[in-house]
Design a protein around this motif. Sequence first.
Motif, PDB file in Angstrom:
ATOM      1  N   GLY D  35      -7.534 -56.844   5.180  1.00  0.00           N
ATOM      2  CA  GLY D  35      -6.408 -57.770   5.186  1.00  0.00           C
ATOM      3  C   GLY D  35      -5.480 -57.560   4.005  1.00  0.00           C
ATOM      4  N   SER D  36      -4.335 -58.171   4.102  1.00  0.00           N
ATOM      5  CA  SER D  36      -3.357 -58.079   3.028  1.00  0.00           C
ATOM      6  C   SER D  36      -3.930 -58.715   1.762  1.00  0.00           C
ATOM      7  CB  SER D  36      -2.085 -58.802   3.452  1.00  0.00           C
ATOM      8  OG  SER D  36      -1.141 -58.693   2.441  1.00  0.00           O
ATOM      9  N   GLY D  37      -3.755 -58.042   0.634  1.00  0.00           N
ATOM     10  CA  GLY D  37      -4.232 -58.589  -0.626  1.00  0.00           C
ATOM     11  C   GLY D  37      -5.700 -58.346  -0.883  1.00  0.00           C
ATOM     12  N   SER D  38      -6.352 -57.550  -0.031  1.00  0.00           N
ATOM     13  CA  SER D  38      -7.787 -57.356  -0.217  1.00  0.00           C
ATOM     14  C   SER D  38      -8.101 -56.321  -1.299  1.00  0.00           C
ATOM     15  CB  SER D  38      -8.434 -56.955   1.109  1.00  0.00           C
ATOM     16  OG  SER D  38      -7.818 -55.799   1.613  1.00  0.00           O
ATOM     17  N   GLY D  39      -7.096 -55.678  -1.848  1.00  0.00           N
ATOM     18  CA  GLY D  39      -7.331 -54.782  -2.988  1.00  0.00           C
ATOM     19  C   GLY D  39      -7.283 -53.305  -2.647  1.00  0.00           C
ATOM     20  N   LYS D  40      -6.827 -52.953  -1.469  1.00  0.00           N
ATOM     21  CA  LYS D  40      -6.840 -51.562  -1.049  1.00  0.00           C
ATOM     22  C   LYS D  40      -5.902 -50.711  -1.910  1.00  0.00           C
ATOM     23  CE  LYS D  40      -5.330 -52.651   3.088  1.00  0.00           C
ATOM     24  NZ  LYS D  40      -5.017 -54.077   2.906  1.00  0.00           N
ATOM     25  N   SER D  41      -4.646 -51.167  -2.044  1.00  0.00           N
ATOM     26  CA  SER D  41      -3.693 -50.407  -2.843  1.00  0.00           C
ATOM     27  C   SER D  41      -4.168 -50.306  -4.282  1.00  0.00           C
ATOM     28  CB  SER D  41      -2.326 -51.075  -2.834  1.00  0.00           C
ATOM     29  OG  SER D  41      -1.869 -51.192  -1.519  1.00  0.00           O
ATOM     30  N   THR D  42      -4.679 -51.396  -4.786  1.00  0.00           N
ATOM     31  CA  THR D  42      -5.141 -51.414  -6.161  1.00  0.00           C
ATOM     32  C   THR D  42      -6.215 -50.350  -6.381  1.00  0.00           C
ATOM     33  OG1 THR D  42      -4.671 -53.776  -6.226  1.00  0.00           O
ATOM     34  CG2 THR D  42      -6.070 -52.897  -7.971  1.00  0.00           C
ATOM     35  N   LEU D  43      -7.139 -50.230  -5.432  1.00  0.00           N
ATOM     36  CA  LEU D  43      -8.179 -49.219  -5.581  1.00  0.00           C
ATOM     37  C   LEU D  43      -7.564 -47.825  -5.734  1.00  0.00           C
ATOM     38  CD1 LEU D  43     -11.237 -48.658  -5.592  1.00  0.00           C
ATOM     39  CD2 LEU D  43     -11.015 -48.060  -3.169  1.00  0.00           C
ATOM     40  N   ASP D 161      -1.394 -44.522   1.009  1.00  0.00           N
ATOM     41  CA  ASP D 161      -1.411 -45.985   1.006  1.00  0.00           C
ATOM     42  C   ASP D 161      -0.454 -46.529   2.062  1.00  0.00           C
ATOM     43  OD1 ASP D 161      -1.725 -48.600   0.486  1.00  0.00           O
ATOM     44  OD2 ASP D 161      -0.850 -48.572  -1.527  1.00  0.00           O
ATOM     45  N   GLU D 162      -0.991 -46.805   3.238  1.00  0.00           N
ATOM     46  CA  GLU D 162      -0.192 -47.374   4.329  1.00  0.00           C
ATOM     47  C   GLU D 162       1.131 -46.657   4.475  1.00  0.00           C
ATOM     48  OE1 GLU D 162       0.135 -51.557   4.555  1.00  0.00           O
ATOM     49  OE2 GLU D 162      -1.655 -51.899   3.354  1.00  0.00           O
ATOM     50  N   VAL D 163       1.066 -45.344   4.600  1.00  0.00           N
ATOM     51  CA  VAL D 163       2.300 -44.571   4.597  1.00  0.00           C
ATOM     52  C   VAL D 163       3.162 -44.826   5.825  1.00  0.00           C
ATOM     53  CG1 VAL D 163       1.560 -42.718   3.085  1.00  0.00           C
ATOM     54  CG2 VAL D 163       0.998 -42.609   5.512  1.00  0.00           C
TER      55      VAL D 163
HETATM   56  N1  LIG Z   1       0.767 -55.434 -10.782  1.00  0.00           N
HETATM   57  C1  LIG Z   1       0.212 -56.540 -10.283  1.00  0.00           C
HETATM   58  N2  LIG Z   1       0.237 -57.681 -11.004  1.00  0.00           N
HETATM   59  C2  LIG Z   1      -0.324 -58.821 -10.521  1.00  0.00           C
HETATM   60  N3  LIG Z   1      -0.940 -58.932  -9.335  1.00  0.00           N
HETATM   61  C3  LIG Z   1      -0.982 -57.811  -8.577  1.00  0.00           C
HETATM   62  C4  LIG Z   1      -0.413 -56.584  -8.999  1.00  0.00           C
HETATM   63  N4  LIG Z   1      -0.618 -55.669  -8.021  1.00  0.00           N
HETATM   64  C5  LIG Z   1      -1.294 -56.299  -7.038  1.00  0.00           C
HETATM   65  N5  LIG Z   1      -1.515 -57.590  -7.364  1.00  0.00           N
HETATM   66  C6  LIG Z   1      -2.243 -58.581  -6.554  1.00  0.00           C
HETATM   67  O1  LIG Z   1      -3.512 -58.082  -6.305  1.00  0.00           O
HETATM   68  C7  LIG Z   1      -3.935 -58.424  -5.000  1.00  0.00           C
HETATM   69  C8  LIG Z   1      -4.362 -57.175  -4.260  1.00  0.00           C
HETATM   70  O2  LIG Z   1      -3.230 -56.365  -4.081  1.00  0.00           O
HETATM   71  P1  LIG Z   1      -3.265 -54.999  -3.268  1.00  0.00           P
HETATM   72  O3  LIG Z   1      -1.861 -54.483  -3.297  1.00  0.00           O
HETATM   73  O4  LIG Z   1      -4.307 -54.135  -3.823  1.00  0.00           O
HETATM   74  O5  LIG Z   1      -3.649 -55.470  -1.805  1.00  0.00           O
HETATM   75  P2  LIG Z   1      -3.662 -54.618  -0.482  1.00  0.00           P
HETATM   76  O6  LIG Z   1      -5.028 -54.694   0.048  1.00  0.00           O
HETATM   77  O7  LIG Z   1      -3.085 -53.275  -0.728  1.00  0.00           O
HETATM   78  O8  LIG Z   1      -2.697 -55.462   0.443  1.00  0.00           O
HETATM   79  P3  LIG Z   1      -1.553 -54.971   1.446  1.00  0.00           P
HETATM   80  O9  LIG Z   1      -2.233 -54.655   2.738  1.00  0.00           O
HETATM   81  O10 LIG Z   1      -0.649 -56.191   1.544  1.00  0.00           O
HETATM   82  O11 LIG Z   1      -0.855 -53.813   0.798  1.00  0.00           O
HETATM   83  C9  LIG Z   1      -2.780 -59.130  -4.333  1.00  0.00           C
HETATM   84  O12 LIG Z   1      -3.026 -60.525  -4.387  1.00  0.00           O
HETATM   85  C10 LIG Z   1      -1.612 -58.781  -5.207  1.00  0.00           C
HETATM   86  O13 LIG Z   1      -0.691 -59.843  -5.219  1.00  0.00           O
END
Ligand SMILES: Nc1ncnc2c1ncn2[C@@H]1O[C@H](COP(=O)(O)OP(=O)(O)OP(=O)(O)O)[C@@H](O)[C@H]1O
Lengths: 221, 248, 240, 240, 217
Positions: D35-43, D161-163
Amino acid sequence: MFGYTFQWKQALSKLPQMLDGALVTMEIALLSMAIGIALAVLLTLFRLSGNRVLNGFAVTWVEVARNTPALFQIYMAHFGVASFGIHFSPFTSLLIGITFNNAGYLAENFRGALKAIPETQTRAGRSLGMTPLEAFGYIVMPQMLRIAFLPMTNQMVWAILMTSLGVTVGLNIDLYGVTQDLNALTFRTFELFAIAGVIFYLITKIIQLGARLVAARLFRY
Amino acid sequence: ADKLDDIIASGTLRCAVTLDFPPMGMRDASNNPIGFDVDYCNDLAAALGVTAEIVDTPFPERIPALMSGRVDVGVASTSDTLERAKTVGFSIPYYAFENAVVANDKVEMADWEGMKGKTVGATAGTYEAIWLEGQVKAWGEGEFRPYQTQADVFLALSQGQLDATVSTVEVAEANVKSGNFPGIKIVDKAPMVPDYVALFTMRNEYGLINYLDLFVNQQVRTGRYAELYKKWVGDGEPANLSVPGVDR
Amino acid sequence: MIEIENVYKSFGALQVLKGINLTVPNGEVLTVIGGSGSGKSTLLTCINGLEKIDSGRILVDGTDVHAKSTDLNKLRQKLGIVFQQFNAFPHLTVLENVTLAPRKVLGQSKEQAREMAVKQLSHVGLGDKLDVYPSRLSGGQQQRMAIARALAMSPDYMLFDEVTSALDPQLVGEVLDTLRLLASEGMTMICVTHEMKFAREVSDRVAFFDKGVMAEIAPPAQLFDAPQTESLKTFLAATH
Amino acid sequence: MIEIENVYKSFGALQVLKGINLTVPNGEVLTVIGGSGSGKSTLLTCINGLEKIDSGRILVDGTDVHAKSTDLNKLRQKLGIVFQQFNAFPHLTVLENVTLAPRKVLGQSKEQAREMAVKQLSHVGLGDKLDVYPSRLSGGQQQRMAIARALAMSPDYMLFDEVTSALDPQLVGEVLDTLRLLASEGMTMICVTHEMKFAREVSDRVAFFDKGVMAEIAPPAQLFDAPQTESLKTFLAATH
Amino acid sequence: MFDTALSAADLWFLTKGAGMTILVTAVSVVFGTVLGIVFGVFRYQLGAIWAAPVTFVLDVSRSIPLLIQLVLANAFLGTVLRLQMSGFTVACMVLTLYTAAYCAEIVRGGIDAVPLNTRRAARSLGMTWAQDMRYIVMPLATRVALPSWIGLALGVMKDSALVYVVQVVELMKSTQILITRLQEPLFLLLICGLFYFVISFPLARFGGYLEKRWSND
Ligand SMILES: Nc1ncnc2c1ncn2[C@@H]1O[C@H](COP(=O)(O)OP(=O)(O)OP(=O)(O)O)[C@@H](O)[C@H]1O
Ligand SMILES: Nc1ncnc2c1ncn2[C@@H]1O[C@H](COP(=O)(O)OP(=O)(O)OP(=O)(O)O)[C@@H](O)[C@H]1O
Ligand SMILES: [Mg+2]
Ligand SMILES: [Mg+2]
């Protein structure tokens, strides 16, 4: 350390006179902003009007205001127009000069701000039965003023700084004029102008702070 | 080495002269500096065996220009007030002005007291401006405007923005005569102590001040003073430069 | 009654409406469907006079919208319109958004306008958001506010231009419910929409626009289940 | 090989990764869904060191990404990454976009870099767009250019990342085809995606992220057809 | 319309004044821009707290009338420190700092306008901070900043009318000198305004053109 002896005490004793001058400076700046904003809105309307004469008038005003020095504009307001037998007091001349300048710059800011407001806003207003002027006044203008608020604050600061040019048209009751008069008597140039500089600095800071508070109150959306 | 040595060593003497103060300082048709003060500076340079450099300095800037080292001496019709002497060192007077009241043609004015309640002005920072501002304050009516240059004052007077001004008789006569400022007239003498003007330099440059004193004395003694007076001011007696009953 | 007679309209060289004829009697809910660029939005803005037409006539309650003598500002008070893009006035609270036109255009008193606004906002389910700024509302709430804003002028007709297409899927429902409510109350409505399910349920008639022409018009059951033209068939196939 | 050991990461008070453990052997195509916000991009941004981690370790070919002594600029040359938003350098032509890093970072000559760039751009189907500026490309073309740009550094791993999520539906296919091609060539890849069909087809394994935790990981057939956790079941139901 | 005593020599005198205006402006804008870029990057990189001293100085130079800055610098450098500096030098120094103060803001705005994602893309290709700055940020920031920078340069040009207080004879002062002699204020002021306009307007238009061109790609 320096070959120069500072005489702060003597200079500081003139502080009350200088603060009176600061009040005049603020008065001129505020007046010139209030009138300048009104004129700028008018110029903006002229530009939107689609009327060639009005548009040309507004464009000329804006371009002259932005492409010549403020000193020139103020000098013109006093000595230039007097060639036509129109006499303004130093206070009025300075006010006219700064207001002319403010209106020109603000009109340009407003034009930029207008671009940021979607056309659909006017449409929405019109489709509720508003006339074009009503739609502008109730819907577009408030949003325009918000976007242009920061540039307006900067312009206010510039208006304050521009009052220092009043001496060229014989004004001696504003902060710079008072300082220069005192300097002519005592020649403690550095001390006197340093104090004036600090006062100017504080005024601009107060304005910027005030603007922030006003913005916080005014623009809660 | 003191200032005097420095000037001789450098080979140039930089004089602050105010060039909108005819006939003392002005510009000719090709915009070169001329006038009594300009000649006076040239004479001084010649006496020192150096070349003169005229630095055009508006009235309010004369003393700052000296203090910031931009000029060596001021030859700029500077009144030797006690307030100024706290900052700079004056020579003995090299000229003395009487002041006149000049008014716009359209203004009814019989004598100097006619200025009461009128809009009057003078050049910021001058002897007569300080006197006139004091008068306006004492009268408690009318308005005083200090302009940056003598030219602005007469321009404003000619345009009718000012009703009257006080200026040195020489300047007043020169301006009326030149026809540059239509519609002005000399009304009366101003009841002021004669305005003695002196050369000035840094307060602590005694050697140079000494030299300036002697130079002024020599200008009178050799008749050069009278000569310059005739050349720039016209026929008549140049003012007496010594104050009876006191030495300096 | 809205009568559209042989209306043509071009933007420069581009002909957008090519002879539209359509009458919408009072109380009818008409849905307009059609491909992108087929002229649906343009028709709505022509009806309330925001765009001029090239030829033909549009009559609202017998008044010619594009006649010189017509007071458009007055006419538009009868014709509420809500657009695809959220057109909330961002500098005004929800309540102020809704009361602005009644006060300035109809000259209502503050209290009068407020009473009406509260009524309409409650109607669309925003009774608890009066003093909030639009930026704090979701898209669906913004659209419902826009509907309440139009209703506060007590219009006789409502025009809706794809009011749900800029919304996230989960917000579409709440806005459609509001439209359903209005329809059930007998408001005369023209709805441009891509929501076929909604069109089928709510409309009295559905009009299909194709490249500036009204290609078909019929009750929903007939139009959806027995499309006559090829273009409608293709269109329906693509949207299912 | 990419080894992720017990990684924690927060933004301020918000815990985004809560102890992730994951090993991606060379040659594997791993898909990450969630789901959105689950941390995928962050990883992904933690893997190439664009974001710091709070605790745990990430090893790429045995090098600790977040160790002080690691030369990140060097390491990143091994790790190509393509983001959701198009990241074309707008002031450079397509060719210059792709040759910039090889020339300035790897110190390749102009000709060498050009040769490689042309090869990679042809690979992704942009061989005829060399001297065009990115603003003239469609979204899909921009994404393919971004892929070529990353490939021109000859990376050992590619992170996606979700290209396709910022693309119009009709452009998604062309970018996915490029990914398929890469996968078939044996590139080690981690793809964050919402395209379930693509994930099922191409991946060796699929990982499901839920609120900062890797809730499930399994080959696609197993994960999609026999989800173990409630949250994955809900997620899959919503996306179908 | 005008029966004037203005001679060719006088026009030349005005032209020389305009030359001085341009010279003072050019020197100040060149040095001020270099300094402004340094300060701008410095502020962006160090963060608000470490950059505070610089920020303060720059803020002061934007918050005090230029006239006072000139008088003070002149008094301080000349009267207090006894440095033998020409009015031209003092004028250029003050205007340089003044330019730098505004330029630093413009530079910071330009850098801010480069999307973080674009920079991330650069870094993830293995580029160093400096390479990212040099090849990505600067070219992109320049596009955003150049129109404002042109505005700034024109502003400095107009504000240079004030350097008369340190005895630099530029365009405005030349005009006043001629007014003193010829007593045709309106006519001379119009010519002076025309000079300013002729220098300023084409550049202003060019800035507007760049802004338009770059805003839509
Ligand atoms: N630079 C940042 N500063 C503060 N919060 C952040 C930052 N980057 C991401 N977040 C938060 O961290 C959480 C996870 O973000 P992330 O982008 O990893 O989610 P995601 O799984 O990639 O979601 P999506 O499918 O929407 O891209 C989200 O709540 C986001 O708002
Ligand atoms: N103000 C305008 N100036 C020029 N062309 C316009 C204007 N408004 C609309 N058009 C063009 O007219 C055509 C019809 O537009 P319209 O918005 O009516 O279509 P639509 O049926 O509402 O499509 P959509 O479903 O995309 O909203 C389109 O090709 C559009 O580009
Ligand atoms: Mg539409
Ligand atoms: Mg993401």
